[in-house]
Design a protein around this motif. Structure first.
Motif, short mmCIF file in Angstrom:
data_model
loop_
_atom_site.label_atom_id
_atom_site.label_comp_id
_atom_site.label_asym_id
_atom_site.label_seq_id
_atom_site.Cartn_x
_atom_site.Cartn_y
_atom_site.Cartn_z
N HIS A 62 48.53 34.24 41.11
CA HIS A 62 48.28 34.90 40.37
C HIS A 62 47.02 36.06 40.16
O HIS A 62 46.25 36.14 41.13
CB HIS A 62 46.89 33.43 39.94
N HIS A 64 46.44 39.85 38.51
CA HIS A 64 46.72 40.91 36.82
C HIS A 64 46.56 42.30 37.15
O HIS A 64 45.68 43.37 37.91
CB HIS A 64 45.60 41.17 36.13
N HIS A 205 44.70 30.53 31.60
CA HIS A 205 43.33 30.50 32.42
C HIS A 205 42.49 29.35 32.22
O HIS A 205 43.18 29.63 30.69
CB HIS A 205 42.56 32.50 31.96
N HIS A 262 42.14 29.03 37.95
CA HIS A 262 40.74 28.96 37.49
C HIS A 262 40.50 27.07 37.93
O HIS A 262 39.83 27.01 38.97
CB HIS A 262 39.41 29.99 37.73
N ASP A 313 43.77 36.92 41.89
CA ASP A 313 43.14 37.44 40.69
C ASP A 313 43.60 38.80 40.30
O ASP A 313 43.96 39.39 41.52
CB ASP A 313 41.20 37.14 40.27
ZN LIG Z 1 43.59 35.93 35.91
#
Ligand SMILES: [Zn+2]
Length: 410
Positions: A62, A64, A205, A262, A313
């Motif tokens: 995970h 970005h 998410h 998450h 993340d």
């Molecule tokens: Zn994320």
């Protein structure tokens, strides 16, 4: 090719002292103790890595990556001010050029950290173009965001964006309805069904903040004003029934492999719903601390039989090194019961991360037949606990192979 080192940690089994990994073309051929290694064939390359640990290439399910260009520019603390500031800075200047460059740059940073496979979400479907020629394995998640001012915002736009992605041997397309507070529940469900129909992984998410959990029970008062306005503009239906009901509705069709990102705030019934659905949860320990969340329900999820993997993340949460070892160091601090469980800690960033991405049959462990995605990490000194030593020192990889091909790191 035969790789040998002081330790081989296969990911799905205990570390082997003085071990070897034999690679043939793009696959692992054999793994074991050096004294049982086959004699090298004529002209077979032998690489002695010395005081080092050979692991499966680490997997970060995970991130970005495109947000790496905002590292250091966004406020530490609760998610909502962070998100508002992110939306503001993204609009300045040439977003596409800046974020495309960042995705490429942070994919290379991942390789240096020993990550050979990344699950990367991209807002405007830029990620796959940025990463197509980078020699890292990746799932490029195409993000559906119904309240956005850029596509993909609808299932039709999502379908078109998925069609655009030119997959190759290292690039798999995935689908990501962003979150329950940005995508109508019916569209999130349709997006995940689209992923299943295409046999591609998905992620969403979920339960990241207390305000989102309240929102899922119909209490919209915690949504920040700008987001609430965007929800009204997009006529987003207000949900009800809470997280558990949302998960049951979202995943009742038993979709292909995927994960919830998450899952920070989960009641026992929510966890039961996730366990029933059979999907994974990806926990991002340093981002979790950066946003100041309450303790993550990692132990309760695991006790219920849910696969939990560890990711980073975005690199804009004081984690721009993108080191899975540093994520595990943070995890050890927050979850003392796992601090000495080296085998499980390694699985979080290998075997379980591969499961979250639906790739556990190909990557995440060193055993015969698996893809030869391999990392070698230097040890400062000989040790009896190689995984603990790597988490303590968090070195970059010394050498990395993806599909049997060495990636030049410098
Ligand atoms: Zn994320």
């Amino acid at each position: 090719m035969i790789l040998r080192a002081a330790w081989v940690a296969p990911g799905d089994a205990a570390p082997i002292r003085d071990g070897y990994v034999q690679v043939l073309h793009d696959r692992v051929q054999a793994v074991g103790a050096l004294d049982q290694a086959p004699a090298p064939k004529r002209r077979e390359v032998v690489v002695d890595l010395g005081t080092a640990v050979i692991t499966p290439g680490l997997i970060n399910p995970h991130s970005h990556l495109e947000l790496g260009c905002y590292a250091g520019q966004l406020p530490r603390g609760p998610l909502w001010p962070w998100l508002a500031e992110l939306i503001r800075v993204r609009r300045i200047g040439d977003q596409v050029k800046r974020e495309t460059a960042a995705a490429g740059e942070f994919a290379w940073r991942s390789l240096q950290a020993g990550v050979t496979c990344v699950g990367d979400a991209s807002r405007r479907n830029l990620g796959w173009r940025a990463l197509a020629d980078t020699p890292i394995r990746k799932v490029c998640f195409v993000e559906l965001l119904s309240i956005a001012d850029q596509p993909p915002r609808t299932i039709a736009e999502l379908r078109a964006a998925m069609h655009d992605v030119a997959e190759n041997g290292l690039l798999t397309a995935g689908v990501s309805p962003h979150a329950p507070y940005t995508v109508p529940a019916a569209d999130a469900r349709a997006a995940i069904q689209l992923a299943s129909a295409l046999n591609r992984p998905w992620m969403i998410h979920l339960a990241e903040t207390p305000e989102e959990v309240a929102y899922l029970s119909g209490d919209i008062s915690g949504m920040p004003p700008g987001l609430a306005q965007a929800q009204r503009n997009a006529a987003l239906p207000t949900p009800s029934g809470g997280v558990g009901r949302y998960v049951r509705g979202l995943l009742s069709s038993r979709p292909a492999a995927g994960y919830l990102a998450h899952g920070n705030y989960l009641a026992d019934d929510d966890i039961a719903a996730i366990a029933e659905a059979g999907c994974a949860v990806v926990y991002c320990p340093r981002a979790h601390a950066y946003y100041g969340h309450a303790d993550h329900p990692l132990e309760r999820l695991r006790a219920a039989g849910v696969t939990v993997a560890i990711g980073t993340d975005s690199p804009a949460c004081d984690n721009a090194d993108l080191s899975p070892w540093r994520e595990l160091a943070q995890l050890r601090e927050a979850h003392a019961a796992l601090a000495d469980d080296d085998d499980t800690l390694l699985r979080f960033v290998t075997v379980y991360a591969a499961e979250a991405l639906g790739m556990a049959d190909r990557v995440g462990a060193l055993r015969p037949g698996m893809l030869a995605d391999i990392a070698a990490f230097p040890l400062d000194a000989p040790t009896e606990r190689p995984i603990r030593a790597l988490i303590d020192a968090a070195p970059d990889a010394a050498r990395v192979w993806v599909g049997g091909d060495e990636v030049k790191l410098t």
